[in-house]
Enzyme design. Sequence first.
Site, PDB file in Angstrom:
ATOM      1  N   CYS B  67       0.858  -1.193   0.000  1.00 26.97           N
ATOM      2  CA  CYS B  67       0.000   0.000   0.000  1.00 26.97           C
ATOM      3  C   CYS B  67       0.887   1.234   0.000  1.00 26.97           C
ATOM      4  O   CYS B  67       0.638   2.218  -0.690  1.00 26.97           O
ATOM      5  CB  CYS B  67      -0.891   0.019   1.238  1.00 26.97           C
ATOM      6  N   CYS B  70       2.509   3.004  -3.255  1.00 26.87           N
ATOM      7  CA  CYS B  70       1.737   4.019  -3.988  1.00 26.87           C
ATOM      8  C   CYS B  70       1.291   5.156  -3.076  1.00 26.87           C
ATOM      9  O   CYS B  70       1.419   6.320  -3.424  1.00 26.87           O
ATOM     10  CB  CYS B  70       0.499   3.400  -4.628  1.00 26.87           C
ATOM     11  N   CYS B 105      -7.898  -2.249  -4.943  1.00 29.53           N
ATOM     12  CA  CYS B 105      -6.471  -1.931  -5.034  1.00 29.53           C
ATOM     13  C   CYS B 105      -5.653  -3.212  -5.162  1.00 29.53           C
ATOM     14  O   CYS B 105      -4.699  -3.274  -5.926  1.00 29.53           O
ATOM     15  CB  CYS B 105      -6.015  -1.158  -3.791  1.00 29.53           C
ATOM     16  N   CYS B 171     -37.019  -0.016  14.738  1.00 31.36           N
ATOM     17  CA  CYS B 171     -36.205   0.055  15.955  1.00 31.36           C
ATOM     18  C   CYS B 171     -35.395   1.351  15.988  1.00 31.36           C
ATOM     19  O   CYS B 171     -35.435   2.104  16.954  1.00 31.36           O
ATOM     20  CB  CYS B 171     -35.230  -1.124  16.032  1.00 31.36           C
ATOM     21  N   HIS B 172     -34.617   1.592  14.932  1.00 38.52           N
ATOM     22  CA  HIS B 172     -33.568   2.609  15.018  1.00 38.52           C
ATOM     23  C   HIS B 172     -34.065   4.027  14.768  1.00 38.52           C
ATOM     24  O   HIS B 172     -33.339   4.979  15.053  1.00 38.52           O
ATOM     25  CB  HIS B 172     -32.421   2.243  14.079  1.00 38.52           C
ATOM     26  N   ARG B 209     -22.271  -6.452  11.490  1.00 40.61           N
ATOM     27  CA  ARG B 209     -23.254  -5.903  12.427  1.00 40.61           C
ATOM     28  C   ARG B 209     -24.664  -5.953  11.837  1.00 40.61           C
ATOM     29  O   ARG B 209     -25.632  -6.285  12.505  1.00 40.61           O
ATOM     30  CB  ARG B 209     -22.872  -4.464  12.789  1.00 40.61           C
ATOM     31  N   CYS B 213     -28.424  -7.873  12.920  1.00 40.21           N
ATOM     32  CA  CYS B 213     -29.803  -7.367  12.978  1.00 40.21           C
ATOM     33  C   CYS B 213     -30.704  -8.175  12.056  1.00 40.21           C
ATOM     34  O   CYS B 213     -31.857  -8.446  12.386  1.00 40.21           O
ATOM     35  CB  CYS B 213     -29.845  -5.891  12.587  1.00 40.21           C
TER      36      CYS B 213
END
Lengths: 106, 252
Positions: B67, B70, B105, B171-172, B209, B213
């Site tokens: 990485c 570059c 990449c 819910c959120h 995550r 849900c």
Amino acid sequence: MTDALVNIPETATPGEIIEIKLLISHPMETGFRPRSDGSLVPRDIITSVRCLYGGETVLEVDLNPAISANPFLVFHLRADRSDEIALEWTDWGGVVHREARQITVA
Amino acid sequence: MKRGGVAALAVLLTGPAQADERRSGFDYMGPETQLMQTDDMANPGMLAVQAGMRLWQETAGDAERSCESCHGDAEKSMRGVAARYPAYDATAQSAVDVAGRVNLCRTRHQGAEPLPQEDADLLALVSLIGLQSRGLPVMPDPDPQMSQWRSRGADLFDRRMGQLNLSCAQCHDDNAGGHLGSAPIPQAHPTGYPIYRLEWQEMGSLQRRLRGCLSGVRSDPWPYGSDAYVAIEAYLMQRAAGMPMETPAVRP
């Protein structure tokens, strides 16, 4: 190689109580967890942690399977001399990992 | 005059209330967990960052490039990058999240295999990149192509799913700040991903995550890497625009 975050102060005044922090990257696999086929994931934990102040053992801790992954240890030490503070931890295979820092007490 | 005074008072009263009612998941956590996140020596996410720093400098693939070859120093070149993602990639004609960008990449420039979702190395690199935006405000990608991704994400967010027939919004949005069992329901601002979740005892992405849900409402989670996750992330990051990034966050 195990990743670990080690925090030992570089300097202290004589008699100062210093805080040492150690966060070890480790799965702490309990040995009680079944895979989807019912077989157990073999135990892989860090068994003990030791702190040496100029070669003298000042702390010794036994870890057990109930301790969470990536164990985080904080403890205090009275700095009374310039010396090397080393942290050593032993894994399930018996391999000892070591991180050492020099502290200047003045 | 009196009327003007009332108007000014109204502005004073409504001003702070309207300022921002958005709350990061951080605000719902106990003080111990908050301390764990804010102390870099105690935050287990920093272990992933440390691993990411090493991987950043390691060459990979046929091109034998790292990485760093570059992008140079991650602390400079990656500053603010994660706050703009997901972003539109014209070549792939798709929105990509940071993990997707790392894999693009790898395939385009490093001649390496893409890393699987939730791979520890991939999470480590994404954590390192995310850390460079910590404290900076979320600034969604202005590319006009992103709007269709966001509207798809909004549609998914409002769609009832699973045997429980619940949408994310029920819910959120409708019950944020309330509790599901003993767990507080946050407003779903994904400002700290990848997160170190105490329940997982390891790092995980927003996709992981969201899968939590999805299975929670008894629906069949989309496969890892599905466009639907990127669409939802694009929508959620739009909602979180201006909120500070927290990567690597700690969540219970």
